[in-house]
Design an enzyme around this catalytic site. Structure first.
Site, PDB file in Angstrom:
ATOM      1  CG  ASN A 161      91.433  16.060 -31.371  1.00 14.95           C
ATOM      2  OD1 ASN A 161      90.223  16.067 -31.565  1.00 14.95           O
ATOM      3  ND2 ASN A 161      92.228  15.213 -31.956  1.00 14.95           N
TER       4      ASN A 161
ATOM      5  CD  GLN B 205      93.203  18.583 -27.083  1.00 16.03           C
ATOM      6  OE1 GLN B 205      93.590  19.696 -26.733  1.00 16.03           O
ATOM      7  NE2 GLN B 205      93.978  17.752 -27.729  1.00 16.03           N
TER       8      GLN B 205
ATOM      9  CB  SER C  78      95.154  11.107 -22.420  1.00 14.27           C
ATOM     10  OG  SER C  78      96.433  10.622 -22.645  1.00 14.27           O
ATOM     11  CB  ALA C  79      98.770  11.203 -18.045  1.00 14.52           C
TER      12      ALA C  79
ATOM     13  CB  THR D 197     101.845  -5.457 -12.953  1.00 12.93           C
ATOM     14  OG1 THR D 197     101.906  -6.878 -12.913  1.00 12.93           O
ATOM     15  CG2 THR D 197     102.595  -4.879 -11.772  1.00 12.93           C
TER      16      THR D 197
ATOM     17  CB  CYS E  62      94.295  10.524 -33.738  1.00 14.10           C
ATOM     18  SG  CYS E  62      94.632  11.356 -32.201  1.00 14.10           S
TER      19      CYS E  62
HETATM   20  C1  PLP Z   1      95.192  13.037 -27.533  1.00 10.72           C
HETATM   21  C2  PLP Z   1      93.757  12.748 -27.462  1.00 10.72           C
HETATM   22  C3  PLP Z   1      93.292  11.442 -27.294  1.00 10.72           C
HETATM   23  C4  PLP Z   1      94.230  10.255 -27.262  1.00 10.72           C
HETATM   24  O1  PLP Z   1      94.935  10.148 -26.084  1.00 10.72           O
HETATM   25  P1  PLP Z   1      96.281   9.269 -26.104  1.00 10.72           P
HETATM   26  O2  PLP Z   1      96.654   9.108 -24.686  1.00 10.72           O
HETATM   27  O3  PLP Z   1      97.278  10.062 -26.896  1.00 10.72           O
HETATM   28  O4  PLP Z   1      95.926   7.989 -26.781  1.00 10.72           O
HETATM   29  C5  PLP Z   1      91.946  11.213 -27.211  1.00 10.72           C
HETATM   30  N1  PLP Z   1      91.083  12.242 -27.273  1.00 10.72           N
HETATM   31  C6  PLP Z   1      91.475  13.512 -27.430  1.00 10.72           C
HETATM   32  C7  PLP Z   1      90.459  14.591 -27.490  1.00 10.72           C
HETATM   33  C8  PLP Z   1      92.823  13.823 -27.526  1.00 10.72           C
HETATM   34  O5  PLP Z   1      93.219  15.089 -27.679  1.00 10.72           O
END
Ligand code: PLP
Length: 247
Positions: A24, A52, A72-73, A114, A202
């Site tokens: 990232n 990513q 992640s969405a 839920t 992060c």
């Molecule tokens: C953004 C990201 C995450 C974290 O995902 P979140 O849903 O924002 O907590 C984890 N790993 C990578 C490589 C990311 O780019």
């Protein structure tokens, strides 16, 4: 990551290896097929963080097998607050591991509470759109990559970090190698018309572990991370390039 370094890190007591697919901060891609094979040679389970790359690369676990994969969405324009875990079931069934959230039996007992239907539907829709638009987006990113990398490579005091061949398009980390350049000060100065960052959200405020790991820790204050969405237009890109040109 070098395959030899990865293999060296596997010890007799290792049961699981976990590695990021596309980084990232610097955009470099790891060779997941080979790393998976190394793990299998040592009977080690393999997890990859594909956050990513899902939505950008074509990912099919039939072609590139992994034991576990998470993503992640919101990085593929879905809602925040939801992600997914892929867990391979093989001849021995699903590998044993414990639930993240205890309580209810939702999500096969792996995540009690839920179900957040709005998030689930939003994630599904985002994935559907990402798949449908992938080719067009990849064309956009490829052209953008060529343009940005060419312009940056010609600038004397700016260097792109990371693998220039095997990389996620649209993610760039650059070092501005000028004596009095400081990334945080620079970001305050450019205002909020273009959103650049000095590293990963992060780990904001801490020296980047990624830069340290690749031997560039001393440049922490001189790095800018640029992440371009396909929703930007020519004007935005022009503005970004003129900012870079004036660095
Ligand atoms: C953004 C990201 C995450 C974290 O995902 P979140 O849903 O924002 O907590 C984890 N790993 C990578 C490589 C990311 O780019």
């Amino acid at each position: 990551m070098e395959i030899e370094d990865f293999e060296d890190a596997i010890k007799d007591k290792t049961i699981l290896a976990s590695i990021i697919w596309g980084n990232n901060e610097i955009g470099s891609l790891n060779d997941i097929s080979t790393l998976y094979q190394v793990c299998k040679n040592h009977s080690v389970l393999f997890h990859t963080d594909a956050t990513q790359v899902v939505g950008k690369l074509g990912i099919d676990v039939k072609d590139i097998p992994v034991d576990f994969m998470s993503f992640s969405a919101h990085k593929l324009y879905g809602p925040k607050g939801i992600g997914a875990a892929y867990i391979k079931s093989d001849d021995y069934g699903i590998p044993p591991f414990s639930a993240l959230l205890h309580g209810g039996e939702q999500e096969s007992g792996m995540r009690g509470s839920t179900l957040a239907v709005h998030n689930i539907v939003g994630f599904g829709k985002a994935a559907e759109i990402a798949l449908r638009e992938r080719e067009a987006k990849n064309k956009f990113y490829k052209e953008l990559d060529e343009k940005i990398i060419k312009i940056i490579s010609d600038l004397p005091n700016i260097k792109i970090i990371g693998d220039l061949e095997n990389r996620i398009p649209g993610v760039y980390s650059i070092i501005v190698d000028k004596k009095d350049f400081n990334n945080e000060r620079f970001l305050k100065k450019i205002g909020n018309r273009i959103a650049l960052s000095s590293g990963s959200a992060c780990t904001a405020g801490q020296p980047s572990h990624v830069l340290k790991a690749i031997g560039l820790g001393e440049y922490t204050g001189k790095v800018l991370r640029i992440s371009v969405s396909y929703l930007v237009n020519e004007n935005d890109i022009g503005e970004l390039l003129s900012i870079i040109n004036r660095l």
